[in-house]
Design a protein around this motif. Sequence first.
Motif, PDB file in Angstrom:
ATOM      1  N   MET A   5     -55.558  62.195  46.295  1.00  0.00           N
ATOM      2  CA  MET A   5     -56.269  60.941  46.117  1.00  0.00           C
ATOM      3  C   MET A   5     -56.948  60.936  44.754  1.00  0.00           C
ATOM      4  SD  MET A   5     -58.723  59.154  48.811  1.00  0.00           S
ATOM      5  CE  MET A   5     -58.872  57.435  48.666  1.00  0.00           C
ATOM      6  N   ALA A   6     -57.042  59.779  44.121  1.00  0.00           N
ATOM      7  CA  ALA A   6     -57.603  59.665  42.781  1.00  0.00           C
ATOM      8  C   ALA A   6     -59.108  59.883  42.809  1.00  0.00           C
ATOM      9  CB  ALA A   6     -57.289  58.286  42.206  1.00  0.00           C
ATOM     10  N   GLU A   7     -59.589  60.513  41.731  1.00  0.00           N
ATOM     11  CA  GLU A   7     -61.028  60.748  41.612  1.00  0.00           C
ATOM     12  C   GLU A   7     -61.714  59.460  41.189  1.00  0.00           C
ATOM     13  OE1 GLU A   7     -61.559  63.903  38.868  1.00  0.00           O
ATOM     14  OE2 GLU A   7     -60.279  65.277  39.962  1.00  0.00           O
ATOM     15  N   ALA A   8     -62.965  59.332  41.593  1.00  0.00           N
ATOM     16  CA  ALA A   8     -63.732  58.140  41.227  1.00  0.00           C
ATOM     17  C   ALA A   8     -64.199  58.281  39.786  1.00  0.00           C
ATOM     18  CB  ALA A   8     -64.932  57.992  42.159  1.00  0.00           C
ATOM     19  N   GLY A   9     -64.470  57.171  39.125  1.00  0.00           N
ATOM     20  CA  GLY A   9     -64.973  57.197  37.761  1.00  0.00           C
ATOM     21  C   GLY A   9     -63.966  56.651  36.781  1.00  0.00           C
ATOM     22  N   PRO A  10     -64.422  56.432  35.540  1.00  0.00           N
ATOM     23  CA  PRO A  10     -63.533  55.857  34.534  1.00  0.00           C
ATOM     24  C   PRO A  10     -62.491  56.880  34.081  1.00  0.00           C
ATOM     25  CG  PRO A  10     -65.625  56.447  33.546  1.00  0.00           C
ATOM     26  CD  PRO A  10     -65.759  56.705  35.023  1.00  0.00           C
ATOM     27  N   SER A  11     -61.328  56.381  33.798  1.00  0.00           N
ATOM     28  CA  SER A  11     -60.270  57.256  33.285  1.00  0.00           C
ATOM     29  C   SER A  11     -59.515  56.542  32.176  1.00  0.00           C
ATOM     30  CB  SER A  11     -59.322  57.681  34.400  1.00  0.00           C
ATOM     31  OG  SER A  11     -58.631  56.568  34.890  1.00  0.00           O
ATOM     32  N   TRP A  12     -58.915  57.350  31.325  1.00  0.00           N
ATOM     33  CA  TRP A  12     -58.163  56.826  30.193  1.00  0.00           C
ATOM     34  C   TRP A  12     -56.746  56.469  30.628  1.00  0.00           C
ATOM     35  CZ3 TRP A  12     -54.578  60.087  27.199  1.00  0.00           C
ATOM     36  CH2 TRP A  12     -54.050  59.423  26.091  1.00  0.00           C
ATOM     37  N   LYS A  13     -56.022  57.424  31.171  1.00  0.00           N
ATOM     38  CA  LYS A  13     -54.669  57.226  31.695  1.00  0.00           C
ATOM     39  C   LYS A  13     -54.489  58.149  32.876  1.00  0.00           C
ATOM     40  CE  LYS A  13     -52.599  55.657  27.491  1.00  0.00           C
ATOM     41  NZ  LYS A  13     -51.379  55.171  27.011  1.00  0.00           N
ATOM     42  N   LYS A  14     -53.292  58.144  33.455  1.00  0.00           N
ATOM     43  CA  LYS A  14     -52.981  59.047  34.557  1.00  0.00           C
ATOM     44  C   LYS A  14     -51.938  60.051  34.104  1.00  0.00           C
ATOM     45  CE  LYS A  14     -54.041  55.875  38.273  1.00  0.00           C
ATOM     46  NZ  LYS A  14     -53.548  55.231  39.489  1.00  0.00           N
ATOM     47  N   CYS A  15     -51.967  61.220  34.707  1.00  0.00           N
ATOM     48  CA  CYS A  15     -50.972  62.259  34.448  1.00  0.00           C
ATOM     49  C   CYS A  15     -49.604  61.710  34.851  1.00  0.00           C
ATOM     50  CB  CYS A  15     -51.311  63.522  35.235  1.00  0.00           C
ATOM     51  SG  CYS A  15     -50.059  64.811  35.097  1.00  0.00           S
ATOM     52  N   SER A  16     -48.618  61.920  33.998  1.00  0.00           N
ATOM     53  CA  SER A  16     -47.273  61.406  34.274  1.00  0.00           C
ATOM     54  C   SER A  16     -46.592  62.135  35.423  1.00  0.00           C
ATOM     55  CB  SER A  16     -46.407  61.506  33.017  1.00  0.00           C
ATOM     56  OG  SER A  16     -46.958  60.729  31.982  1.00  0.00           O
ATOM     57  N   ALA A  17     -47.072  63.315  35.780  1.00  0.00           N
ATOM     58  CA  ALA A  17     -46.437  64.075  36.857  1.00  0.00           C
ATOM     59  C   ALA A  17     -47.182  63.918  38.172  1.00  0.00           C
ATOM     60  CB  ALA A  17     -46.356  65.548  36.475  1.00  0.00           C
ATOM     61  N   CYS A  18     -48.482  64.275  38.204  1.00  0.00           N
ATOM     62  CA  CYS A  18     -49.218  64.283  39.471  1.00  0.00           C
ATOM     63  C   CYS A  18     -50.085  63.047  39.686  1.00  0.00           C
ATOM     64  CB  CYS A  18     -50.079  65.543  39.566  1.00  0.00           C
ATOM     65  SG  CYS A  18     -51.466  65.554  38.397  1.00  0.00           S
ATOM     66  N   LYS A  19     -50.168  62.172  38.696  1.00  0.00           N
ATOM     67  CA  LYS A  19     -50.928  60.917  38.756  1.00  0.00           C
ATOM     68  C   LYS A  19     -52.446  61.128  38.836  1.00  0.00           C
ATOM     69  CE  LYS A  19     -47.067  58.806  38.685  1.00  0.00           C
ATOM     70  NZ  LYS A  19     -46.487  58.638  37.390  1.00  0.00           N
ATOM     71  N   LYS A  20     -52.904  62.322  38.509  1.00  0.00           N
ATOM     72  CA  LYS A  20     -54.341  62.609  38.466  1.00  0.00           C
ATOM     73  C   LYS A  20     -54.919  61.884  37.241  1.00  0.00           C
ATOM     74  CE  LYS A  20     -57.336  66.498  37.491  1.00  0.00           C
ATOM     75  NZ  LYS A  20     -57.350  67.932  37.178  1.00  0.00           N
ATOM     76  N   PRO A  21     -56.099  61.264  37.365  1.00  0.00           N
ATOM     77  CA  PRO A  21     -56.666  60.547  36.218  1.00  0.00           C
ATOM     78  C   PRO A  21     -57.059  61.491  35.086  1.00  0.00           C
ATOM     79  CG  PRO A  21     -58.020  60.238  38.193  1.00  0.00           C
ATOM     80  CD  PRO A  21     -56.910  61.140  38.564  1.00  0.00           C
ATOM     81  N   LEU A  22     -56.799  61.047  33.858  1.00  0.00           N
ATOM     82  CA  LEU A  22     -57.225  61.766  32.663  1.00  0.00           C
ATOM     83  C   LEU A  22     -58.434  61.034  32.111  1.00  0.00           C
ATOM     84  CD1 LEU A  22     -53.716  62.233  31.003  1.00  0.00           C
ATOM     85  CD2 LEU A  22     -55.035  63.962  32.223  1.00  0.00           C
ATOM     86  N   GLY A  23     -59.566  61.692  32.073  1.00  0.00           N
ATOM     87  CA  GLY A  23     -60.807  61.050  31.640  1.00  0.00           C
ATOM     88  C   GLY A  23     -60.868  60.848  30.139  1.00  0.00           C
TER      89      GLY A  23
END
Length: 172
Positions: free
Chosen positions: A1-19
Amino acid sequence: MAEAGPSWKKCSACKKPLGFGADYYVCSVSTCNRKRTALHFCSVSCWEVHLPVVRHREAWAEERTAPSATQAAREAAAEKAPAPARKPRRIIAEPSPPSAPRSESVSDAVPREILIIASRLKDYIRAVSGMNTSDRALEPLSEIVREIAQRAIENARADERKTVLDRDIPKR
C-alpha cells in the motif's frame, strides 16, 4: 500500500512513492531515460527487475536525487507553458528558377558519379515498354537528379532547415 504524504513520482517496478529530495536510481541506457519512458527506481533491486524485460547488453544503475517540491512545480509549469510559435511552413507552388552556377571550387569538390542504378532503370524500361536501355542514358538522367536535388537543397535552406524533406522536392 502507498505511503501517505507528498511524493515526486512512483517507482517503476514496485510503485512505491519516491519523495521530493529522495535518492532514486535510473538505468544507464538512454532509451530507459527518455521523456516518455522515464523509468525511476527506489532501489537497485527494483532496477534489476527491468533488466530481463529490456535485455540491455551493458547497463548499470545511476543514483540521482529527486527535485524539491518547488523545483518540481517549476518544471511542471515550464512543461505546461505554450511552445513558442513556429515559423509558418513555406509552400512551393512553382519550381524555383534555375540557380546561379556554382563556383568552380565547389563543383570540383562534388563527385560527378552516376546517380542512377543502371539495373533498376533498365528493368523498369523493359517492364514498361519492352525496350533496352543504353548506358549513355544514365549520365543525362543523373544530371536531372542533381538539378532537382539542388533545388530541394535551396528550398530547405530557405526554410532554415538542415534536412531536405520530401516537400522540398519541386513538383514537375
